[in-house]
Design an enzyme around this catalytic site. Structure first.
Site, PDB file in Angstrom:
ATOM      1  N   HIS A   1      24.074   0.080  -1.206  1.00 22.50           N
ATOM      2  CA  HIS A   1      23.097   1.059  -1.723  1.00 22.50           C
ATOM      3  C   HIS A   1      23.043   2.207  -0.716  1.00 22.50           C
ATOM      4  CE1 HIS A   1      19.626   2.936  -3.469  1.00 22.50           C
ATOM      5  NE2 HIS A   1      18.917   2.766  -2.370  1.00 22.50           N
TER       6      HIS A   1
ATOM      7  N   ALA B   1       0.819  -1.220   0.000  1.00 26.26           N
ATOM      8  CA  ALA B   1       0.000   0.000   0.000  1.00 26.26           C
ATOM      9  C   ALA B   1       0.851   1.269   0.000  1.00 26.26           C
ATOM     10  CB  ALA B   1      -0.932   0.008   1.220  1.00 26.26           C
TER      11      ALA B   1
ATOM     12  N   ASN C   1      14.910  -0.177   2.573  1.00 25.09           N
ATOM     13  CA  ASN C   1      16.231   0.258   3.072  1.00 25.09           C
ATOM     14  C   ASN C   1      16.436  -0.002   4.562  1.00 25.09           C
ATOM     15  OD1 ASN C   1      17.682   1.297   0.860  1.00 25.09           O
ATOM     16  ND2 ASN C   1      16.263   3.025   0.765  1.00 25.09           N
TER      17      ASN C   1
ATOM     18  N   ASP D   1      20.500   2.431  -8.787  1.00 23.19           N
ATOM     19  CA  ASP D   1      21.776   3.154  -8.890  1.00 23.19           C
ATOM     20  C   ASP D   1      22.415   2.901 -10.263  1.00 23.19           C
ATOM     21  OD1 ASP D   1      21.732   3.778  -5.924  1.00 23.19           O
ATOM     22  OD2 ASP D   1      21.760   1.602  -5.889  1.00 23.19           O
TER      23      ASP D   1
HETATM   24  N1  LIG Z   1      16.794   0.102  -2.898  1.00 25.59           N
HETATM   25  C1  LIG Z   1      16.310   1.171  -3.523  1.00 25.59           C
HETATM   26  O1  LIG Z   1      16.818   1.539  -4.587  1.00 25.59           O
HETATM   27  C2  LIG Z   1      15.157   1.952  -2.967  1.00 25.59           C
HETATM   28  C3  LIG Z   1      14.600   2.994  -3.715  1.00 25.59           C
HETATM   29  C4  LIG Z   1      13.519   3.714  -3.177  1.00 25.59           C
HETATM   30  C5  LIG Z   1      13.020   3.396  -1.924  1.00 25.59           C
HETATM   31  N2  LIG Z   1      13.584   2.376  -1.224  1.00 25.59           N
HETATM   32  C6  LIG Z   1      13.069   1.991   0.083  1.00 25.59           C
HETATM   33  O2  LIG Z   1      11.870   1.229  -0.105  1.00 25.59           O
HETATM   34  C7  LIG Z   1      11.097   1.290   1.099  1.00 25.59           C
HETATM   35  C8  LIG Z   1       9.648   1.601   0.765  1.00 25.59           C
HETATM   36  O3  LIG Z   1       9.544   2.897   0.236  1.00 25.59           O
HETATM   37  P1  LIG Z   1       8.118   3.589  -0.010  1.00 25.59           P
HETATM   38  O4  LIG Z   1       8.405   4.931  -0.547  1.00 25.59           O
HETATM   39  O5  LIG Z   1       7.220   2.677  -0.753  1.00 25.59           O
HETATM   40  O6  LIG Z   1       7.625   3.741   1.505  1.00 25.59           O
HETATM   41  P2  LIG Z   1       6.141   3.949   2.041  1.00 25.59           P
HETATM   42  O7  LIG Z   1       6.247   4.425   3.443  1.00 25.59           O
HETATM   43  O8  LIG Z   1       5.329   4.723   1.057  1.00 25.59           O
HETATM   44  O9  LIG Z   1       5.582   2.464   2.030  1.00 25.59           O
HETATM   45  C9  LIG Z   1       6.104   1.474   2.866  1.00 25.59           C
HETATM   46  C10 LIG Z   1       4.964   0.529   3.171  1.00 25.59           C
HETATM   47  O10 LIG Z   1       5.506  -0.564   3.911  1.00 25.59           O
HETATM   48  C11 LIG Z   1       4.519  -0.959   4.826  1.00 25.59           C
HETATM   49  N3  LIG Z   1       5.106  -1.784   5.877  1.00 25.59           N
HETATM   50  C12 LIG Z   1       5.749  -1.390   6.997  1.00 25.59           C
HETATM   51  N4  LIG Z   1       6.086  -2.457   7.740  1.00 25.59           N
HETATM   52  C13 LIG Z   1       5.662  -3.546   7.065  1.00 25.59           C
HETATM   53  C14 LIG Z   1       5.714  -4.934   7.331  1.00 25.59           C
HETATM   54  N5  LIG Z   1       6.262  -5.421   8.444  1.00 25.59           N
HETATM   55  N6  LIG Z   1       5.165  -5.774   6.435  1.00 25.59           N
HETATM   56  C15 LIG Z   1       4.593  -5.306   5.308  1.00 25.59           C
HETATM   57  N7  LIG Z   1       4.499  -3.996   5.012  1.00 25.59           N
HETATM   58  C16 LIG Z   1       5.034  -3.127   5.875  1.00 25.59           C
HETATM   59  C17 LIG Z   1       3.913   0.357   5.328  1.00 25.59           C
HETATM   60  O11 LIG Z   1       2.634   0.159   5.906  1.00 25.59           O
HETATM   61  C18 LIG Z   1       3.862   1.158   4.036  1.00 25.59           C
HETATM   62  O12 LIG Z   1       2.614   1.013   3.367  1.00 25.59           O
HETATM   63  C19 LIG Z   1      11.780   2.336   1.976  1.00 25.59           C
HETATM   64  O13 LIG Z   1      12.601   1.680   2.929  1.00 25.59           O
HETATM   65  C20 LIG Z   1      12.633   3.107   0.996  1.00 25.59           C
HETATM   66  O14 LIG Z   1      13.713   3.747   1.609  1.00 25.59           O
HETATM   67  C21 LIG Z   1      14.633   1.662  -1.722  1.00 25.59           C
HETATM   68  O1  LIG Z   2      17.442   7.422  -1.019  1.00 25.72           O
HETATM   69  C1  LIG Z   2      16.523   6.878  -0.432  1.00 25.72           C
HETATM   70  O2  LIG Z   2      16.386   6.896   0.799  1.00 25.72           O
HETATM   71  C2  LIG Z   2      15.503   6.144  -1.256  1.00 25.72           C
HETATM   72  C3  LIG Z   2      16.142   5.211  -2.205  1.00 25.72           C
HETATM   73  O3  LIG Z   2      17.039   4.352  -1.586  1.00 25.72           O
HETATM   74  C4  LIG Z   2      16.773   5.898  -3.396  1.00 25.72           C
HETATM   75  O4  LIG Z   2      17.923   5.611  -3.700  1.00 25.72           O
HETATM   76  O5  LIG Z   2      16.089   6.713  -4.045  1.00 25.72           O
END
Ligand SMILES: NC(=O)c1ccc[n+]([C@@H]2O[C@H](COP(=O)([O-])OP(=O)(O)OC[C@H]3O[C@@H](n4cnc5c(N)ncnc54)[C@H](O)[C@@H]3O)[C@@H](O)[C@H]2O)c1
Ligand SMILES: O=C(O)C[C@H](O)C(=O)O
Length: 329
Positions: free
Chosen positions: A188, A15, A132, A160
């Site tokens: 990352h 969600a 993350n 990246d």
């Molecule tokens: N690796 C990458 O390149 C990269 C890029 C962008 C974002 N991210 C990471 O991805 C993650 C999600 O980002 P987002 O913008 O969608 O965040 P968001 O806050 O919009 O959504 C995260 C969702 O995870 C849910 N959640 C929390 N705990 C949970 C659990 N135990 N089980 C299932 N669902 C759970 C929350 O209810 C929420 O709906 C963050 O940690 C963000 O930093 C990583």
């Molecule tokens: O930078 C962040 O915290 C979100 C994500 O990992 C990104 O690289 O955009």
């Protein structure tokens, strides 16, 4: 499994922001254009109502490939029999935070989900971690799933990788499709090392073509490494559509194979390749085929690259120490 059977794909945090892009692309065939897909969506209890709304929207798209959607907050039910688990659900960082600041907030999610995957996922499961700090969350999930081969866990550095290709294309005037053999090494995080010394633009060495060490050190590397923070500053929330797109790129190449004349970046468990400490989940250049990855070996690493790879893997070792102390692994 026969190819006519639906691919069972779990998405956690369904969600959330990334989920809102990811689910529609998965359901429309971006992962497997000719294979039905069944979505298993995990959320925390308070987010299930919002997730019901997202499922209404998925229904309303009448996607021909979408064979079913199940939602819930019980990981063992949602992960039952899944072939691919995309672990996105975790708190994103806000302005001024580093991704490592999320370790204690998010780490515990991945112990529970690692255990649940270990108990109920399909024998052929592949697990991609986007939430993350992705590398160390993948390490936590992997350590808590001792019956799943370690090679089945990967953390996302494809975003990246794609960012690095885009920056290099802009600098050289090349098309993104002219660029091959890009590599992201390490974590990352802001210490990651996007490597132009092995990348190619139309077959020519990228670092030589650019011929501008000041740009490489002062512009290219920091722009790629700090892109996530720049997006948070500009948008007020972290990257979502590009993260979803990269999550699909990574999963598609892993499951169905990457191009023969190219490689991709994936954070995978180290067996000591390129002197990355054994057991860390660190980004490497990899090729993929038949659902497996293999690290591209034999690349020459000069002193400049060595220092950057070492700095990023030292950070990963520190994160491993921190989660060990937190009792998560
Ligand atoms: N690796 C990458 O390149 C990269 C890029 C962008 C974002 N991210 C990471 O991805 C993650 C999600 O980002 P987002 O913008 O969608 O965040 P968001 O806050 O919009 O959504 C995260 C969702 O995870 C849910 N959640 C929390 N705990 C949970 C659990 N135990 N089980 C299932 N669902 C759970 C929350 O209810 C929420 O709906 C963050 O940690 C963000 O930093 C990583
Ligand atoms: O930078 C962040 O915290 C979100 C994500 O990992 C990104 O690289 O955009």
């Amino acid at each position: 499994m026969t190819s006519a059977e639906p691919l069972k794909v779990a998405v956690t945090g369904a969600a959330g922001q990334i989920g809102y892009s990811l689910l529609f692309r998965l359901a429309s065939g971006a992962l497997a254009a000719d294979r039905p897909i069944e979505l298993r969506l995990l959320e925390i209890e308070p987010a299930l109502k919002a997730l019901e709304g997202v499922v209404m929207e998925l229904d309303d798209c009448a996607f021909p490939l979408l064979a079913g959607v199940e939602i819930g907050s019980d990981a063992e039910k949602i992960f039952d029999g899944v072939n691919l688990a995309l672990l996105v659900g975790a708190r994103p960082r806000g302005p001024g935070m580093e991704r490592g600041d999320l370790l204690s907030a998010n780490g515990a999610i991945f112990t529970a989900q690692g255990k649940a995957l270990n108990a109920v996922a399909a024998d052929d499961v592949r697990i991609g971690v986007t939430g993350n700090p992705a590398n160390t969350n993948a390490l936590i999930a992997m350590t808590n799933a001792p019956d799943i081969p370690r090679e089945r866990f990967s953390a996302l550095t494809r975003l990246d990788h794609n960012r690095a290709i885009s920056q290099l294309a802009a600098k050289t005037g090349a098309k993104v499709t002219d660029i091959k053999k890009m590599t992201i090494w390490g974590n990352h995080s802001a210490t990651q090392y996007p490597d132009l010394f092995h990348a190619e633009v139309n077959g020519q060495n990228a670092a030589e073509l650019v011929g501008d060490q000041a740009w490489l050190e002062g512009d290219f590397i920091p722009t790629v490494a700090k892109r996530g923070a720049a997006i948070i500053d500009a948008r007020g929330s972290s990257s979502a559509a590009s993260a979803a797109s990269a999550t699909i790129d990574a999963a598609r190449d892993w499951l169905f194979g990457s191009a023969q004349d190219d490689w991709v970046s994936m954070a995978v468990v180290s067996k000591g390749e390129y002197d990355v400490p054994e057991g860390l989940i660190s980004s490497f250049p990899v090729t993929t085929s038949g659902g497996d990855w293999s690290i591209v070996e034999g690349l020459e690493i000069d002193d400049f690259s060595r220092a950057r790879i070492d700095a990023s893997t030292a950070e990963l070792a520190d994160e491993r120490k921190a989660v060990t102390e937190l009792g998560l692994i």
